[in-house]
Design a protein around this motif. Sequence first.
Motif, PDB file in Angstrom:
ATOM      1  N   LEU A 185      46.260  38.270  54.602  1.00  0.00           N
ATOM      2  CA  LEU A 185      45.768  38.125  52.862  1.00  0.00           C
ATOM      3  C   LEU A 185      44.126  38.841  53.405  1.00  0.00           C
ATOM      4  O   LEU A 185      43.368  39.006  52.551  1.00  0.00           O
ATOM      5  CB  LEU A 185      45.815  36.756  51.924  1.00  0.00           C
ATOM      6  N   ASN A 186      43.348  38.007  54.487  1.00  0.00           N
ATOM      7  CA  ASN A 186      42.729  38.084  54.415  1.00  0.00           C
ATOM      8  C   ASN A 186      42.259  39.818  54.390  1.00  0.00           C
ATOM      9  O   ASN A 186      40.980  40.375  53.735  1.00  0.00           O
ATOM     10  CB  ASN A 186      41.689  37.693  55.969  1.00  0.00           C
ATOM     11  N   ASP A 187      42.672  40.748  55.047  1.00  0.00           N
ATOM     12  CA  ASP A 187      43.092  41.895  55.327  1.00  0.00           C
ATOM     13  C   ASP A 187      43.292  42.767  53.889  1.00  0.00           C
ATOM     14  O   ASP A 187      41.769  43.676  53.705  1.00  0.00           O
ATOM     15  CB  ASP A 187      43.229  42.745  56.343  1.00  0.00           C
ATOM     16  N   LEU A 188      43.727  42.037  52.777  1.00  0.00           N
ATOM     17  CA  LEU A 188      44.219  42.728  51.279  1.00  0.00           C
ATOM     18  C   LEU A 188      42.603  42.539  51.007  1.00  0.00           C
ATOM     19  O   LEU A 188      42.553  42.910  49.995  1.00  0.00           O
ATOM     20  CB  LEU A 188      45.156  41.979  51.201  1.00  0.00           C
ATOM     21  N   ALA A 189      42.672  41.477  50.943  1.00  0.00           N
ATOM     22  CA  ALA A 189      41.141  40.985  49.936  1.00  0.00           C
ATOM     23  C   ALA A 189      39.706  42.067  50.361  1.00  0.00           C
ATOM     24  O   ALA A 189      39.377  42.234  49.900  1.00  0.00           O
ATOM     25  CB  ALA A 189      41.057  39.126  50.335  1.00  0.00           C
ATOM     26  N   SER A 225      40.219  45.312  49.794  1.00  0.00           N
ATOM     27  CA  SER A 225      40.257  46.144  48.354  1.00  0.00           C
ATOM     28  C   SER A 225      39.206  46.279  47.737  1.00  0.00           C
ATOM     29  O   SER A 225      39.239  46.497  46.435  1.00  0.00           O
ATOM     30  CB  SER A 225      41.438  45.515  47.718  1.00  0.00           C
ATOM     31  N   GLY A 226      38.650  44.880  47.780  1.00  0.00           N
ATOM     32  CA  GLY A 226      37.447  44.815  47.626  1.00  0.00           C
ATOM     33  C   GLY A 226      36.888  43.515  46.497  1.00  0.00           C
ATOM     34  O   GLY A 226      36.209  43.006  46.144  1.00  0.00           O
ATOM     35  N   ILE A 227      38.168  43.068  46.769  1.00  0.00           N
ATOM     36  CA  ILE A 227      38.436  41.754  46.137  1.00  0.00           C
ATOM     37  C   ILE A 227      37.745  40.692  46.423  1.00  0.00           C
ATOM     38  O   ILE A 227      36.912  39.797  46.124  1.00  0.00           O
ATOM     39  CB  ILE A 227      39.864  41.169  46.014  1.00  0.00           C
ATOM     40  N   GLY A 228      37.824  40.067  47.791  1.00  0.00           N
ATOM     41  CA  GLY A 228      36.953  38.976  49.000  1.00  0.00           C
ATOM     42  C   GLY A 228      36.145  39.777  49.868  1.00  0.00           C
ATOM     43  O   GLY A 228      35.999  41.238  49.855  1.00  0.00           O
ATOM     44  N   GLU A 273      38.548  29.616  50.423  1.00  0.00           N
ATOM     45  CA  GLU A 273      38.983  29.421  49.148  1.00  0.00           C
ATOM     46  C   GLU A 273      39.010  29.964  49.082  1.00  0.00           C
ATOM     47  O   GLU A 273      39.392  31.228  47.474  1.00  0.00           O
ATOM     48  CB  GLU A 273      39.055  27.830  48.708  1.00  0.00           C
ATOM     49  N   GLU A 274      37.536  30.517  48.757  1.00  0.00           N
ATOM     50  CA  GLU A 274      36.916  31.672  47.293  1.00  0.00           C
ATOM     51  C   GLU A 274      38.125  32.727  47.172  1.00  0.00           C
ATOM     52  O   GLU A 274      38.174  33.007  45.982  1.00  0.00           O
ATOM     53  CB  GLU A 274      35.647  31.692  47.951  1.00  0.00           C
ATOM     54  N   ASP A 275      38.353  33.740  48.454  1.00  0.00           N
ATOM     55  CA  ASP A 275      38.925  34.952  48.550  1.00  0.00           C
ATOM     56  C   ASP A 275      40.559  34.719  48.040  1.00  0.00           C
ATOM     57  O   ASP A 275      40.188  35.471  47.404  1.00  0.00           O
ATOM     58  CB  ASP A 275      38.976  34.914  49.982  1.00  0.00           C
ATOM     59  N   TYR A 276      41.231  33.822  48.349  1.00  0.00           N
ATOM     60  CA  TYR A 276      42.025  33.233  47.691  1.00  0.00           C
ATOM     61  C   TYR A 276      42.066  33.129  45.856  1.00  0.00           C
ATOM     62  O   TYR A 276      43.039  34.045  45.168  1.00  0.00           O
ATOM     63  CB  TYR A 276      42.658  31.975  48.139  1.00  0.00           C
ATOM     64  N   GLU A 277      41.365  32.201  45.372  1.00  0.00           N
ATOM     65  CA  GLU A 277      40.924  32.273  43.906  1.00  0.00           C
ATOM     66  C   GLU A 277      40.437  33.807  43.882  1.00  0.00           C
ATOM     67  O   GLU A 277      41.209  34.090  42.467  1.00  0.00           O
ATOM     68  CB  GLU A 277      39.895  31.303  43.912  1.00  0.00           C
ATOM     69  N   LYS A 278      40.044  34.193  43.872  1.00  0.00           N
ATOM     70  CA  LYS A 278      39.859  35.695  43.619  1.00  0.00           C
ATOM     71  C   LYS A 278      41.379  36.359  43.598  1.00  0.00           C
ATOM     72  O   LYS A 278      41.071  37.044  42.545  1.00  0.00           O
ATOM     73  CB  LYS A 278      38.998  36.644  44.403  1.00  0.00           C
ATOM     74  N   LEU A 279      42.329  36.600  44.662  1.00  0.00           N
ATOM     75  CA  LEU A 279      43.514  37.225  44.655  1.00  0.00           C
ATOM     76  C   LEU A 279      44.255  36.415  43.863  1.00  0.00           C
ATOM     77  O   LEU A 279      45.296  37.594  43.073  1.00  0.00           O
ATOM     78  CB  LEU A 279      44.305  36.881  46.449  1.00  0.00           C
ATOM     79  N   GLY A 312      38.147  38.955  34.122  1.00  0.00           N
ATOM     80  CA  GLY A 312      36.834  37.930  34.777  1.00  0.00           C
ATOM     81  C   GLY A 312      36.695  38.253  35.797  1.00  0.00           C
ATOM     82  O   GLY A 312      35.455  37.473  36.518  1.00  0.00           O
ATOM     83  N   ALA A 313      37.453  38.884  36.715  1.00  0.00           N
ATOM     84  CA  ALA A 313      36.944  38.723  38.267  1.00  0.00           C
ATOM     85  C   ALA A 313      36.740  40.230  38.856  1.00  0.00           C
ATOM     86  O   ALA A 313      36.038  41.100  37.808  1.00  0.00           O
ATOM     87  CB  ALA A 313      37.967  38.652  39.049  1.00  0.00           C
ATOM     88  N   ILE A 314      35.388  40.348  39.646  1.00  0.00           N
ATOM     89  CA  ILE A 314      35.561  42.152  40.040  1.00  0.00           C
ATOM     90  C   ILE A 314      35.260  41.930  41.271  1.00  0.00           C
ATOM     91  O   ILE A 314      35.996  41.581  42.601  1.00  0.00           O
ATOM     92  CB  ILE A 314      33.756  41.670  39.933  1.00  0.00           C
ATOM     93  N   ARG A 315      35.846  43.463  41.711  1.00  0.00           N
ATOM     94  CA  ARG A 315      35.714  43.634  43.338  1.00  0.00           C
ATOM     95  C   ARG A 315      34.712  44.976  43.165  1.00  0.00           C
ATOM     96  O   ARG A 315      34.475  45.708  42.102  1.00  0.00           O
ATOM     97  CB  ARG A 315      37.354  44.313  43.462  1.00  0.00           C
ATOM     98  N   TYR A 316      34.622  45.307  44.672  1.00  0.00           N
ATOM     99  CA  TYR A 316      33.238  46.415  45.034  1.00  0.00           C
ATOM    100  C   TYR A 316      34.530  47.343  45.136  1.00  0.00           C
ATOM    101  O   TYR A 316      35.179  47.155  46.234  1.00  0.00           O
ATOM    102  CB  TYR A 316      32.366  45.820  45.332  1.00  0.00           C
ATOM    103  N   ILE A 317      34.134  48.931  45.145  1.00  0.00           N
ATOM    104  CA  ILE A 317      34.410  50.120  46.069  1.00  0.00           C
ATOM    105  C   ILE A 317      33.871  50.673  46.747  1.00  0.00           C
ATOM    106  O   ILE A 317      32.118  50.681  46.428  1.00  0.00           O
ATOM    107  CB  ILE A 317      34.581  50.733  44.545  1.00  0.00           C
TER     108      ILE A 317
END
Length: 629
Positions: A37-41, A44-47, A53-59, A390-395
């Motif tokens: 999940l760390n690698d995925l976040a 993908s730019g989600i986290g 916990e902040e990354d998990y909440e964004k996922l 309501g969430a944002i991910r960066y590219i």
Amino acid sequence: MHRTLLRKISVCLAGLFITFAFTACKAETPYYVREYLNDLALKSGIGQGKDHEEDYEKLIQWEVIEEDDLLLLDKKTDYEFLSKTIARLIDKKGDPFTVLRSEGYISSKARLKEKVKRSDANRIIDKAVSYINKPDLETLFEYEYKDEIKDENEDLEVNDLFVKDGEYRIVTGRNEDQIESRIAETEEVFEKLDIETDYAVDFEEAEIIPYGEFYEDTSYINERYILLASKNHVFHSEGFRISYTLNPSGIDLHISKDEKGLNIYLDVSIHNVKPRLKWHSEKNDLKNCFFTLSFNTTQKFGVSSGKYRNYKLQFKDLDPSSFTSLLKSLIVPISDDVDAEIPICKIRVPIANLPMMFLEMDLKVKIYASGKTEIVLYNSHEIGFETKNGAIRYINENSHDINTILQASAKSVLGVNMGLSAGGMKLADLELDSGVKALVRSTLHLYDDEGQEKSVSSEITYSGLNELSDGNSDVQVCGDVSFHWLMDLLINTSGTQMNRLGFSRSYSILDEDDQIFGNMHHLENGHFVEKCTRKAKPSIAKMDEVRSDRIVLDSYAEVLHKDGSYQISVKSLPEGYTKKDLIYTSEDTGVAIVDQGLVSAVNPGSVKILVETSDGAYKAYVNILVSTQ
């Protein structure tokens, strides 16, 4: 016989045990859901990929995982869990395995219970991220106005909307016969707004608004940097002369200044700009937004100085003791420092087939050098963001390369802000600062008659000490270097609708941890090496004996007149190569041709000359500008 058989069995069992133990040692480290999940976040730019916990909440907000999935954090990742999360990430409905098989991610359903290797998981994540970063878009512009849009010549009242000079404006008051107004916000104009666009910017349609005044003529242009543009394309800002040329694919700028014996130049090219936007808002609610910009930049920054040349003869034949004494008494360290932030211009380009929509750009540069410097940077960027629930991910996808002759501390940063506006209202923007920073500390190595060495640090620049010690075999110069990339991204600055909706983020993408030459932190004879080699008096090496970790050239940027020529000079080569192994290629023979390193100018324009080893393992470039005169 029995003993022989038992001995053979024992040897076989020992061999099996050794093989098993060796295989066990080679087994890949378990890959837990937490790590996946760390690698995925992160990818993908989600986290941020920092296991909090902040990354998990964004996922969860992005609907990639559910709250119950957090119970699996300390379990090993299997293909079933990976399939489920990847299918959600790429937003494909249906059975996760069927989805991933159809997309080519996984081939056999029997593998679902298998544990995933980190390398395989990251390969699948990279493929999924590439997919979501490049959605299919069409040209679309559909809207519903919230209120009637009136003509600017009508009898307007407070809060009325009207259009003037391509901008939506709202009346804020009246002063006798004069109307007071401001640019309207997007949510004040549109009840519904749907936009999709994917196109290449045509810079020949651009409007350039300089930060400074236009020059009336070009008589100041020195011979080395001939202006290719007309006189109306020259202006000055912060004491620097700036000229530019436009072509369909981009803009080329030349920035220069001669001051106190210093020649300062900076060439900036921005090309192949391609915005991609998907915007859907309704009743002041932004349903989703996708915005990316891809573009290529080249920065050529150089500072030359001859301030120490007047002292050179006085130092040439001095013994080390006299050299340092004269250095302290005769010369107060001369400041070659160049430190400037230069606002360049604003650029406004209409977006094809979308009325009242523009790409707006704002350019600036920051430069610093304490002495002789030549840096050429090549960058390819794809930056942006996507919002959902309501969430944002960066590219961010970028590649970069560098050629440099570094003899002083230096910094070169190009600041680019690009945004999309509709009717004067800025929807979203991206601000990228990218470049390099180098810190060089110089040291003198002094040798007595017996060849014993003494090291002395100096405040004088590396380039200055090189000039003064040139030809003096008892004095050698080296430098300790910190040389790293810089890249910062700000998504949605103040003044954009996305910022007002809370979708603003800043990211430090490259910093001092991203060293350019790895472990090569030391400078000798203009070459990067791992450590100082001057504890014993050095012998003078022939040119063909000088080794480096790359192809090092004497210069990476030259200006030629038409029919002029320039011989590329190679300073050093990687181990195992000679000059006979080099191949020279012109990327545009219509501008310049090259034969065995001799460049011949053909027609006005710019071209890169590729210098590479015959096996293609090492490459360098020389940028050639052919002037009109």
